[in-house]
Design an enzyme around this catalytic site. Sequence first.
Site, PDB file in Angstrom:
ATOM      1  N   GLY A 194      22.385 -95.315 -16.591  1.00  0.00           N
ATOM      2  CA  GLY A 194      23.717 -94.334 -16.890  1.00  0.00           C
ATOM      3  C   GLY A 194      23.500 -93.590 -17.834  1.00  0.00           C
ATOM      4  N   ASN A 195      23.124 -94.116 -19.210  1.00  0.00           N
ATOM      5  CA  ASN A 195      23.235 -93.336 -20.386  1.00  0.00           C
ATOM      6  C   ASN A 195      22.084 -92.246 -20.402  1.00  0.00           C
ATOM      7  OD1 ASN A 195      21.365 -95.540 -20.627  1.00  0.00           O
ATOM      8  ND2 ASN A 195      21.161 -94.856 -22.963  1.00  0.00           N
TER       9      ASN A 195
ATOM     10  N   LYS B   3      29.061-103.769  -6.289  1.00  0.00           N
ATOM     11  CA  LYS B   3      28.532-102.820  -7.289  1.00  0.00           C
ATOM     12  C   LYS B   3      29.420-101.900  -7.314  1.00  0.00           C
ATOM     13  CE  LYS B   3      25.533 -99.846  -8.505  1.00  0.00           C
ATOM     14  NZ  LYS B   3      24.593-100.043  -9.865  1.00  0.00           N
TER      15      LYS B   3
ATOM     16  N   LYS C 185      19.700 -99.912  -8.661  1.00  0.00           N
ATOM     17  CA  LYS C 185      18.750 -99.109  -9.047  1.00  0.00           C
ATOM     18  C   LYS C 185      17.343-100.019  -9.802  1.00  0.00           C
ATOM     19  CE  LYS C 185      18.602 -98.249 -13.743  1.00  0.00           C
ATOM     20  NZ  LYS C 185      19.879 -99.021 -14.151  1.00  0.00           N
TER      21      LYS C 185
ATOM     22  N   LYS D 152      18.293-106.366 -14.410  1.00  0.00           N
ATOM     23  CA  LYS D 152      17.045-105.850 -15.077  1.00  0.00           C
ATOM     24  C   LYS D 152      16.229-106.901 -15.360  1.00  0.00           C
ATOM     25  CE  LYS D 152      19.979-102.371 -17.714  1.00  0.00           C
ATOM     26  NZ  LYS D 152      19.849-101.685 -16.332  1.00  0.00           N
TER      27      LYS D 152
HETATM   28  P1  ADP Z   1      22.113 -99.205 -17.140  1.00  0.00           P
HETATM   29  O1  ADP Z   1      23.344 -97.897 -16.961  1.00  0.00           O
HETATM   30  O2  ADP Z   1      21.008 -98.555 -17.782  1.00  0.00           O
HETATM   31  O3  ADP Z   1      21.864 -99.842 -15.891  1.00  0.00           O
HETATM   32  P2  ADP Z   1      24.127-101.253 -17.798  1.00  0.00           P
HETATM   33  O4  ADP Z   1      25.239-101.189 -18.504  1.00  0.00           O
HETATM   34  O5  ADP Z   1      24.319-101.596 -16.375  1.00  0.00           O
HETATM   35  O6  ADP Z   1      23.113-100.235 -18.211  1.00  0.00           O
HETATM   36  O7  ADP Z   1      23.135-102.605 -18.595  1.00  0.00           O
HETATM   37  C1  ADP Z   1      23.029-102.840 -19.772  1.00  0.00           C
HETATM   38  C2  ADP Z   1      23.964-103.298 -20.912  1.00  0.00           C
HETATM   39  O8  ADP Z   1      23.981-104.516 -20.408  1.00  0.00           O
HETATM   40  C3  ADP Z   1      23.631-103.235 -22.155  1.00  0.00           C
HETATM   41  O9  ADP Z   1      24.245-101.878 -22.735  1.00  0.00           O
HETATM   42  C4  ADP Z   1      24.443-104.352 -22.780  1.00  0.00           C
HETATM   43  O10 ADP Z   1      25.835-104.012 -23.195  1.00  0.00           O
HETATM   44  C5  ADP Z   1      24.564-105.340 -21.538  1.00  0.00           C
HETATM   45  N1  ADP Z   1      24.245-106.649 -21.698  1.00  0.00           N
HETATM   46  C6  ADP Z   1      24.657-107.718 -21.105  1.00  0.00           C
HETATM   47  N2  ADP Z   1      24.020-108.816 -21.415  1.00  0.00           N
HETATM   48  C7  ADP Z   1      23.223-108.565 -22.239  1.00  0.00           C
HETATM   49  C8  ADP Z   1      22.087-109.330 -23.335  1.00  0.00           C
HETATM   50  N3  ADP Z   1      21.983-110.737 -22.779  1.00  0.00           N
HETATM   51  N4  ADP Z   1      21.427-108.705 -23.816  1.00  0.00           N
HETATM   52  C9  ADP Z   1      21.445-107.355 -24.129  1.00  0.00           C
HETATM   53  N5  ADP Z   1      22.256-106.827 -23.382  1.00  0.00           N
HETATM   54  C10 ADP Z   1      23.139-107.209 -22.606  1.00  0.00           C
HETATM   55 MG    MG Z   2      22.967-100.794 -14.622  1.00  0.00          MG
END
Ligand code: ADP
Ligand code: MG
Length: 310
Positions: free
Chosen positions: A11-12, A127, A210, A272
């Site tokens: 998203g970012n 989701k 995704k 992820k």
């Molecule tokens: P994207 O939009 O890239 O899919 P998400 O917000 O879905 O991003 O996922 C990334 C986020 O997951 C990070 O910004 C962080 O806040 C969070 N996160 C949760 N658990 C962890 C972890 N164990 N290590 C690092 N980040 C984590």
């Molecule tokens: Mg995400």
Amino acid sequence: MKKRIVLALGGNALGSTLADQMAAVRSTAKAIAGLIEAGDEVVIAHGNGPQVGMISVAMEEAGKSEARTPHIPLSVCVAMSQGYIGYDLQNSLREELLSRGLDIPVASIISQTVVAEDDPAFQDPTKPIGSFYSEAEAKVRAGQGYAMKEDAGRGWRQVVASPKPIDIVEKDTVKALLAAGQVVIAAGGGGIPVYRQGNRLVGARAVVDKDFAAAVLAELIDADYLIILTAVEKVAINYRRPDERWLDTMTIAEAKRYIDEGQFAPGSMLPKVQAAMRFVETKPGRQALITLLESAAAGIAGQTGTRIIK
Ligand code: ADP
Ligand code: MG
């Protein structure tokens, strides 16, 4: 040697409003152009949470006030989100490449992701898509038939089913374009979810994750690298706790243990890590990396990020 890389953008990398997106894709293009300049084959997959939410709410409001606007299924909203995100992304990449003297075609492919009609996810929407609502607003929307859930302390959001991707219909098109030296944007928003009915592909009411879709695409086109670009430099254990530890590498066995310990938040880091594990496990030599968008090149060079290894 030339590497085949699938990038998954979060998203970012895209922002949530139209103006945000225009600005975000510019810096995204800068981060990605370096990889293309290095001569690697690059496929870009991306999310669409805020965008598909915006489109579905807009379509639904239009349907209420304007009798000639028919109901637009969620699968069509995903297709629309691929179109408008791809439009911005391919143009900013094109511009960035041209400014570096590289005349390389960039194309977004309308991509469909096959899911199982009987995937249990259809019975349990998880989701989050679209904007955040207060609890009171969420109750009103729940009364209108939307599934609403609290999203990690940030507010209430609509949730939709997120079935597992099985196949990417346009995989051979992606391969053909890569073979022709082109940059491809594919599996946007996880791909348009469809299930098979004989020769027909029927749109499903869902949004595919995704990260999972990118992993399946990477597998199908036999990529060397899956790089998940997000808002953190590395994966952490004991995330946001005093004993937080950022990981440079994580083996499949370690990842399994951390998942059992609940180290990764479902809906953000968990998919992820699972997508990375799946890609690495399916064939020797495959590498997966989770890092910051701005660190993509340094990550491939082994200088940062969390590498998931066998
Ligand atoms: P994207 O939009 O890239 O899919 P998400 O917000 O879905 O991003 O996922 C990334 C986020 O997951 C990070 O910004 C962080 O806040 C969070 N996160 C949760 N658990 C962890 C972890 N164990 N290590 C690092 N980040 C984590
Ligand atoms: Mg995400």
